[in-house]
Design a protein around this motif. Structure first.
Motif, short mmCIF file in Angstrom:
data_model
loop_
_atom_site.label_atom_id
_atom_site.label_comp_id
_atom_site.label_asym_id
_atom_site.label_seq_id
_atom_site.Cartn_x
_atom_site.Cartn_y
_atom_site.Cartn_z
N THR A 7 43.04 39.85 45.21
CA THR A 7 43.58 38.87 44.27
C THR A 7 42.55 38.71 43.16
O THR A 7 41.36 38.57 43.42
N LEU A 34 54.85 37.84 31.00
CA LEU A 34 54.17 38.34 32.20
C LEU A 34 54.95 39.50 32.81
O LEU A 34 54.35 40.51 33.20
N ILE A 38 52.71 42.67 32.81
CA ILE A 38 51.96 42.73 34.06
C ILE A 38 52.86 42.94 35.27
O ILE A 38 52.60 43.77 36.11
N GLU A 41 54.55 39.61 39.90
CA GLU A 41 53.59 39.02 40.84
C GLU A 41 52.49 38.21 40.15
O GLU A 41 51.70 37.56 40.80
N ALA A 42 52.45 38.23 38.84
CA ALA A 42 51.38 37.54 38.09
C ALA A 42 51.80 36.11 37.75
O ALA A 42 52.98 35.78 37.66
N ASN A 54 46.43 34.84 37.19
CA ASN A 54 46.24 35.11 38.60
C ASN A 54 47.16 36.27 38.98
O ASN A 54 48.38 36.20 38.77
N VAL A 55 46.58 37.35 39.49
CA VAL A 55 47.34 38.52 39.92
C VAL A 55 46.98 38.75 41.38
O VAL A 55 45.81 38.94 41.71
N SER A 56 47.99 38.76 42.23
CA SER A 56 47.71 38.89 43.66
C SER A 56 48.28 40.19 44.21
O SER A 56 49.09 40.86 43.58
N LEU A 58 46.89 43.13 44.89
CA LEU A 58 46.53 44.41 44.26
C LEU A 58 46.04 45.39 45.33
O LEU A 58 45.25 45.03 46.20
N TRP A 67 42.03 44.38 33.16
CA TRP A 67 42.79 43.14 33.31
C TRP A 67 42.50 42.17 32.17
O TRP A 67 43.36 41.38 31.77
N ARG A 70 44.85 43.25 29.54
CA ARG A 70 46.23 42.86 29.86
C ARG A 70 46.44 41.37 29.57
O ARG A 70 47.45 40.98 29.02
#
Length: 104
Positions: A7, A34, A38, A41-42, A54-56, A58, A67, A70
């Protein structure tokens, strides 16, 4: 043995708006930006002072530079003033990265 998942959370000062009102930061516009840049999930949280991505889940250890770019693209799409230097988005400093391994 299962592969670890990660994450990533990036936090920076909120960039200034390029628009006069807040039409560009309505929840549905944030969700569309988003999804386009991305993925679903972001999550992007904007407060009066900060912007947090917050990107989980991965599959690989995140590359902070990738990132950061992005996040810059998303903020730029949302009419935020994110300058570019030699083509790279420059998030307002200080920029904080948090990478956590999550259970598989």
């Amino acid at each position: 043995m299962t592969q670890p998942r990660y994450t990533l959370t990036i936090t920076c000062r909120r960039p200034l708006n390029r628009a006069r009102d807040d039409f560009h930061v309505q929840p549905e516009r944030i969700a569309r930006a988003l999804a386009a840049f991305i993925g679903a999930e972001a999550e992007l949280t904007l407060t009066a002072r900060t912007a947090q991505l917050n990107v989980s889940d991965l599959a690989q250890l995140p590359n902070p530079k990738y990132w950061q770019q992005r996040m810059g693209e998303v903020l730029d799409c949302l009419w935020m003033d994110v300058p570019r230097v030699r083509g790279d988005y420059q998030l307002p400093s200080p920029v904080r990265f948090e990478i956590r391994e999550t259970p598989a």
